[in-house]
Every structure is written in C-alpha cells, then in structure tokens.
Design a protein around this motif. Structure first.
Motif, mmCIF file in Angstrom:
data_model
loop_
_atom_site.group_PDB
_atom_site.id
_atom_site.type_symbol
_atom_site.label_atom_id
_atom_site.label_comp_id
_atom_site.label_asym_id
_atom_site.label_seq_id
_atom_site.Cartn_x
_atom_site.Cartn_y
_atom_site.Cartn_z
ATOM 1 N N VAL A 175 0.833 -1.206 0.000
ATOM 2 C CA VAL A 175 0.000 0.000 0.000
ATOM 3 C C VAL A 175 0.865 1.253 0.000
ATOM 4 C CG1 VAL A 175 -1.578 1.378 1.410
ATOM 5 C CG2 VAL A 175 -2.044 -1.043 1.047
ATOM 6 N N SER A 176 1.931 1.229 0.810
ATOM 7 C CA SER A 176 2.785 2.421 0.919
ATOM 8 C C SER A 176 3.489 2.740 -0.392
ATOM 9 C CB SER A 176 3.826 2.215 2.033
ATOM 10 O OG SER A 176 4.783 1.251 1.658
ATOM 11 N N ILE A 177 3.760 1.719 -1.196
ATOM 12 C CA ILE A 177 4.411 1.949 -2.486
ATOM 13 C C ILE A 177 3.386 2.302 -3.560
ATOM 14 C CG2 ILE A 177 5.755 0.836 -4.317
ATOM 15 C CD1 ILE A 177 7.107 -0.843 -2.124
ATOM 16 N N ALA A 178 2.225 1.641 -3.525
ATOM 17 C CA ALA A 178 1.236 1.805 -4.594
ATOM 18 C C ALA A 178 0.407 3.079 -4.459
ATOM 19 C CB ALA A 178 0.305 0.592 -4.636
ATOM 20 N N PHE A 179 0.175 3.557 -3.230
ATOM 21 C CA PHE A 179 -0.671 4.746 -3.068
ATOM 22 C C PHE A 179 -0.120 5.965 -3.804
ATOM 23 C CE2 PHE A 179 -1.546 8.745 -0.860
ATOM 24 C CZ PHE A 179 -2.924 8.814 -1.040
ATOM 25 N N PRO A 180 1.174 6.262 -3.679
ATOM 26 C CA PRO A 180 1.687 7.429 -4.420
ATOM 27 C C PRO A 180 1.495 7.296 -5.928
ATOM 28 C CG PRO A 180 3.255 6.726 -2.750
ATOM 29 C CD PRO A 180 2.210 5.675 -2.822
ATOM 30 N N LEU A 181 1.541 6.060 -6.437
ATOM 31 C CA LEU A 181 1.336 5.859 -7.873
ATOM 32 C C LEU A 181 -0.106 6.196 -8.249
ATOM 33 C CD1 LEU A 181 3.184 2.435 -8.362
ATOM 34 C CD2 LEU A 181 4.129 4.737 -8.244
ATOM 35 N N ALA A 182 -1.058 5.695 -7.442
ATOM 36 C CA ALA A 182 -2.466 5.980 -7.719
ATOM 37 C C ALA A 182 -2.752 7.472 -7.584
ATOM 38 C CB ALA A 182 -3.359 5.178 -6.762
ATOM 39 N N TYR A 183 -2.136 8.097 -6.597
ATOM 40 C CA TYR A 183 -2.317 9.532 -6.370
ATOM 41 C C TYR A 183 -1.815 10.323 -7.580
ATOM 42 C CZ TYR A 183 -1.969 14.032 -3.899
ATOM 43 O OH TYR A 183 -2.106 15.344 -3.505
ATOM 44 N N ALA A 184 -0.635 9.929 -8.074
ATOM 45 C CA ALA A 184 -0.055 10.636 -9.223
ATOM 46 C C ALA A 184 -0.875 10.395 -10.491
ATOM 47 C CB ALA A 184 1.380 10.162 -9.441
ATOM 48 N N ILE A 185 -1.337 9.168 -10.683
ATOM 49 C CA ILE A 185 -2.110 8.835 -11.879
ATOM 50 C C ILE A 185 -3.424 9.613 -11.921
ATOM 51 C CG2 ILE A 185 -3.450 6.975 -12.964
ATOM 52 C CD1 ILE A 185 -1.171 5.072 -12.146
ATOM 53 N N SER A 186 -4.130 9.652 -10.791
ATOM 54 C CA SER A 186 -5.411 10.364 -10.760
ATOM 55 C C SER A 186 -5.213 11.864 -10.994
ATOM 56 C CB SER A 186 -6.130 10.118 -9.428
ATOM 57 O OG SER A 186 -5.364 10.601 -8.338
ATOM 58 N N ASN A 187 -4.117 12.408 -10.471
ATOM 59 C CA ASN A 187 -3.826 13.830 -10.702
ATOM 60 C C ASN A 187 -3.502 14.095 -12.171
ATOM 61 O OD1 ASN A 187 -4.248 14.604 -8.072
ATOM 62 N ND2 ASN A 187 -2.103 14.440 -7.471
ATOM 63 N N ASN A 188 -2.725 13.193 -12.776
ATOM 64 C CA ASN A 188 -2.378 13.365 -14.181
ATOM 65 C C ASN A 188 -3.603 13.260 -15.085
ATOM 66 O OD1 ASN A 188 0.342 13.755 -13.676
ATOM 67 N ND2 ASN A 188 0.856 11.589 -13.875
ATOM 68 N N LEU A 189 -4.504 12.353 -14.719
ATOM 69 C CA LEU A 189 -5.731 12.188 -15.503
ATOM 70 C C LEU A 189 -6.775 13.249 -15.161
ATOM 71 C CD1 LEU A 189 -6.167 8.293 -15.322
ATOM 72 C CD2 LEU A 189 -5.369 9.641 -17.283
ATOM 73 N N GLN A 190 -6.546 13.921 -13.997
ATOM 74 C CA GLN A 190 -7.487 14.943 -13.509
ATOM 75 C C GLN A 190 -8.894 14.351 -13.325
ATOM 76 O OE1 GLN A 190 -7.156 18.265 -16.247
ATOM 77 N NE2 GLN A 190 -5.330 19.038 -15.196
ATOM 78 N N VAL A 191 -8.907 13.182 -12.641
ATOM 79 C CA VAL A 191 -10.185 12.520 -12.350
ATOM 80 C C VAL A 191 -10.212 12.152 -10.878
ATOM 81 C CG1 VAL A 191 -10.417 11.597 -14.690
ATOM 82 C CG2 VAL A 191 -9.265 10.234 -12.923
ATOM 83 N N ASP A 192 -11.387 11.779 -10.397
ATOM 84 C CA ASP A 192 -11.540 11.278 -9.035
ATOM 85 C C ASP A 192 -10.697 10.011 -8.886
ATOM 86 O OD1 ASP A 192 -12.322 10.415 -6.563
ATOM 87 O OD2 ASP A 192 -14.430 10.095 -7.062
ATOM 88 N N GLY A 193 -9.834 9.976 -7.874
ATOM 89 C CA GLY A 193 -8.921 8.841 -7.725
ATOM 90 C C GLY A 193 -9.510 7.637 -7.021
#
Length: 603
Positions: free
Chosen positions: A517-535
C-alpha cells in the motif's frame, strides 16, 4: 544532502533495495522499513515531524485498537465455544454427515463473514484445530481445507473498512492527503461479490488443485519418520553395553531408531549389532505416545535437558507453528533459550515432510515449522507476550465474564456502533469508546494492553506511511505513474487501472500488504492527478489488490499460519493461487468499472 532533482531516483532505488531484501528475507520487515526511513531522515528527504506524523494517524490508531478489542473479546467470551456451536465440526457422530463441498461452503462463507468485523489472524488460529478435527473425522486431509480457510478470511476482510489493516492504512493515506474516505457501500458491494465468487471458485477447484497430505498429527502416527524425538542414555541405564537388538530397540511398536549421536559422531543407519555406550544420544522417529511410553519405561532412556519436563508442574501437549518474522527463525532451541522463554519443551519438529537430523536442541528453526511441545502452565501467557509462535491446539477454557459486564458491554458497544453507522462518530471514536468500556469493566487490563502491542506491526504501519510520503513529496510516485501512463494510456483508463492492480498484487505477494500500500498509493495519487479525475477507483484497486495475497505463503500472516499444519510447500500456493488471483482481480476490475464507469470509460 541529495539535490532535489535526484531525490525521486534515490527514493526509487531505496524502495527497490527494500523490496529486494524483504523478498530475500535478509532482514525483518520492521527493521527494513526502519532503515529505509532512517536513510530518508539522514539525507534530508523527510523531516522528523513527517516521520512521526504516522503515530498520530487516526487509521493506524484504529488498527491498534482493533487488535486490542479482538484480544479482549477472545479473553472474555468463549469464542471457541461459539465457533463449535456455529460449525459443529469436531463431532464424529453427526446425524447428517456433511460432505466435503458442503463443509467447504459453510466454513468459508461463515469465516468470511466473521472476518469482515474481526481480525482474521485470531480467526484462523481458532479455526485451525476445528478444521483438523473435521478432516480427520471425515477422512479428508486438512491440506484440502486449510488454504481455503486462509483465503476465505482474506476475502472476507475486504467487505468492510475494519476487516483488515489494508483498508485502514490506506484510509490513513486518504485522510493525510485530504481525500474522501472509502464509501462503506462500495466496499460492501465489491467485497461481497469478490467473496462469493472466490468461495465458489475454491469449492470447485480445491479438491483438484490442493495436495492430498495427511495432517501433521496423522503423519506423526502413520508416517513417523518425518518427526524426530531425542532421548539420552542415562548413566544407570540397563541398555549400556548391549547391542541394539539385545536392548530390545530393534522392533519397537510405532517407533524407529533413526541414528545414534556419540560425541561428535553420527551413526546412521543404526545396525542391529551396534553396541550402545554410556551417554549415547538416541534419535527416534515415531508416534508421540509410543515414544513417551518408551521414555517413561524403566529402560534407562530419558528426554534431554532441552526437552525435559521434570520441572513442569503442569504439562499439556501443544502444537505450535513458528510465525512469520519470528525471532526464533534461524536459531536453535538452545540459542533461543526456548525452555525458559516459553515454559515449554520442544519434543518433536515437523517440517513439511523434510527429513531432519541431529539433536532437537541443535536443529535450526524456520518459519512454518510445526513444533510438538510439552507446555507448562505459563506457556500461553509467554506466547502472547513474545508472539514468536502461533498455537494451533486448544490449551484452556476461557472464563466467562459476569452477566452484568456482558449486558453493559453489549449495550454501550451497540450504541457506539450505531453512532458510527449514522455518521455521528468516526471509526476511531467508536472503537475508543468500546475500548474504554472494556477497560472500565476490567475486561482488558494494563498487562493485556502491553502484551497485545506488536512493536513490529506498529513500526511497519508508521514507517510505511513515511515511505509513502517520501514518494509523493519527491515526485517518485509521479515518475512511476508517468511510466505506467506512457505504457498504458493509449489503451484507456481501464488499462491503467488493470496495470495498477497487477503491480500491487505482485508487491503484496512478496512483501507485506502494508508495504504494498505504501508503495502503490503514491502511484495511484499521481495517476489520478495526471488524468485529472476522481482517484477513488484507483484507491479501491490498491485496497483489493494489496489484499490479493494468494500466490505465496509469505504474502499474508494467515497463509503462514496454515503453511506448516497443512504440510504445504511454496508450489502449493502458486498452483492454487494463480487461478484464484486471476478470478479475484478480474472480479474486482469488473466491479470497479461498473461502479465508476463514468470516470473509467471517459475518453
């Protein structure tokens, strides 16, 4: 200090090193995360305040409170009796014998439901002997039952936010970054569907894909050469200077003389004409009861000091499994001072059918080893404090609390839970109220709180949050998120979601679910920001894939708990884990797509 431009790459290298050493088991997870965070502190990437903020995280506090409450329930309520009533497993003479698939369905659905509100580790610990008994009574190898038991508790834990530490820790990340928490409805829908599909799949494939291996006690009786029992030839033994055959040790009932240790010499195989000498150490393999009878006879054989029971005022025969990250791993019984530390003597060791050799006290212990113990009256208390082994046989009755305590606890606890469901209280507030009630009613004492505090777990929880912060702060999460998007963006948001599911599943298979979780959360956070969608769909993907610990025995604590008792090997988990993981992830992916189709199907 590391220049800011190089910090993302430094953090990624640090995470890769941490991942490697955890896979290779060079270091315990808690120490691995500690050294990683210490490195981030020394290099100036994280401040002391950022590292210590995890201790004030509400979700982590909720995890620790849940552990305390679960222990309090086990102490004050006869959960074993409740499970016996619920499952009715240990009864040979049932009017309506239950078939294998019927039992599997009933057992897995019920433990999954229980795991949604109670930590799954104690559920597996309590259920293991019941599953053993049912398997024996119905001539079915527990190796056909124990992996499904573990998997069902993992799946059931994802039905609610309190069912597993995975969702609670991830919820802590969401809170820290001012993101909306999980919707209970989403977890319930996805978790219930995943559990139903997963349980039905296991009912269909377990009989074919799981090995047919007798449980450890049956093996002890019928395939005794896999177990070693050490005896010493006493000074006044009548066997001294006799040959093996003349001493009557050649054709013993249920016992086989494996080897003789004489000074530093190992004599194996033992010939019938071999002469016994004073101070010889005789290594037998066989049925426990027959060996004990042999030792208690007047032949002049006795247990060695490391397994001698003369000092134990009360003796129970107990089975225990060496736990994951146990301090016993890599040490012998002598090196760990096992006898004094646990008020118990190791009588025999079983290691998944592997042929062991040598003195019991000098055999190096490993995680998953099954130990047959002669346990004294203080054994259970010492095990609860040290947490190096899991007991898989019932030791003692649990004292039932006073009726007044039960009514008070259930009444006030129900109000706290109702306030939580209505949205007046947070989860932490409700748990703290229930915890305070149990303290006030003396259902939990200060010593209980101390012994239930798992420092390894606390370290992993707190330091994993700090590691996640470092990935976000330095942009390391953005970096990997960008790579993932570059590879999958042309295929749409669903492909990005699927890649995140697979990546997190691989992480959780070889390190802890919290670490994944600690490794994957930053990836999901970055992806949702890049897509500009609800994460939220990406965070749900992390939650479920971080709990998809079906491929390896080291991926989740409950897998390790059944590893030794079931006589499993690593390949057994891979064989059944692959189809379970594929169906599990496909079901999760389908549910998330349906619930968040407006986001994921957007061009």
């Amino acid at each position: 200090m590391i220049p800011q431009d190089y910090q993302p790459y430094f953090v990624l290298i640090l995470v890769a090193v941490l991942f490697f050493v955890l896979i290779r088991e060079y270091i315990r997870p808690s120490l691995g995360f500690l050294f990683a965070v210490l490195t981030l502190l020394v290099t100036g990437i994280l401040s002391p305040k950022e590292i210590l903020s995890g201790f004030a995280n509400e979700s982590i506090a909720s995890v620790l409170l849940l552990i305390q409450l679960t222990a309090g329930l086990r102490k004050n309520f006869n959960i074993e009796y409740f499970i016996d009533k619920l499952f009715r497993l240990g009864r040979k003479n049932s009017r309506q014998p239950m078939g294998y698939k019927s039992f599997m369905a009933r057992m897995m659905f019920q433990v999954a439901a229980l795991s949604s509100i109670v930590n799954n580790t104690p559920i597996v610990a309590i259920m293991t002997p019941y599953v053993f008994n049912w398997g024996r009574n119905n001539n079915i190898a527990p190796s056909k039952l124990l992996i499904p038991l573990s998997y069902a508790t993992i799946m059931g834990g994802m039905i609610t936010v309190i069912g597993t530490s995975t969702t609670l820790v991830l919820n802590g990340f969401l809170t820290d970054y001012k993101i909306s928490s999980f919707h209970g409805k989403d977890l319930f829908i996805i978790g219930s569907i995943v559990t139903i599909v997963g349980v039905l799949l296991l009912i269909v494939i377990s009989g074919r894909l799981l090995p047919e291996r007798r449980d450890v006690l049956e093996s002890f009786e019928k395939n005794a050469r896999e177990y070693l029992i050490e005896t010493v030839l006493a000074h006044n033994s009548t066997l001294t200077n006799n040959t093996v055959i003349d001493a009557g040790l050649r054709n013993l009932r249920g016992v086989y003389l494996v080897e003789i240790i004489r000074d530093d010499q190992v004599i194996s195989p033992v010939e019938p004409t071999e002469e016994l000498r004073k101070d010889d150490i005789l290594i037998f393999a066989g049925n426990t009861e027959d060996v004990v009878d042999l030792v208690n006879s007047d032949r002049g054989l006795m247990l060695p000091n490391v397994a001698n029971t003369d000092g134990l005022a009360q003796v129970n025969v107990v089975e225990a499994v060496v736990s994951n990250n146990s301090s016993l791993t890599g040490k012998t019984a002598k090196e760990s001072n096992f006898r004094n530390r646990y008020d118990a003597a190791i009588v025999a060791i079983h290691r998944n059918g592997e042929r062991l050799s040598g003195k019991i006290g000098e055999i190096t212990l490993y995680q998953g080893d099954l130990l047959l113990l002669y346990a004294g009256p203080d054994f259970q208390e010492k095990v609860d404090i040290n947490r190096d082994v899991f007991v898989v046989s019932k030791l003692k009755e649990i004292v039932k609390p006073e009726r007044r305590k039960i009514i008070s606890f259930l009444g006030i606890g129900a109000v706290a839970i109702l306030m939580l469901l209505l949205g007046y209280f947070t989860l932490f507030t409700s748990l703290l109220i229930i915890f305070a009630i149990m303290i006030g009613l003396k259902m939990i004492t200060v010593p209980d709180v101390k012994k239930e505090n798992d420092l390894n777990l606390i370290a992993i929880l707190v330091f994993s949050l700090a590691l996640g912060q470092a990935m976000i702060k330095t942009g390391a999460g953005d970096l990997i998120g960008g790579w993932i998007m570059d590879l999958t963006s042309s295929y749409g948001n669903i492909a990005i979601l699927a890649s995140l599911l697979v990546l997190t599943t691989l992480l959780t298979s070889f390190i802890t679910n919290v670490g994944a979780v600690s490794i994957a959360f930053p990836l999901a956070y970055a992806i949702s920001n890049n897509l500009q969608v609800d994460g939220m769909p990406f965070y749900l993907a992390i939650a479920y894939s971080a709990s998809a610990a079906f491929l390896t025995p080291i991926g989740y604590q409950t897998n390790l708990m059944v590893f030794g008792p079931g006589g499993y090997n690593f390949k057994d988990f891979v064989r059944i884990g692959i189809p379970v993981t594929v169906v599990y992830l496909a079901t999760v992916l389908g549910c998330i797509i349906y619930l968040y189709r407006d986001i994921l199907l957007r061009n």
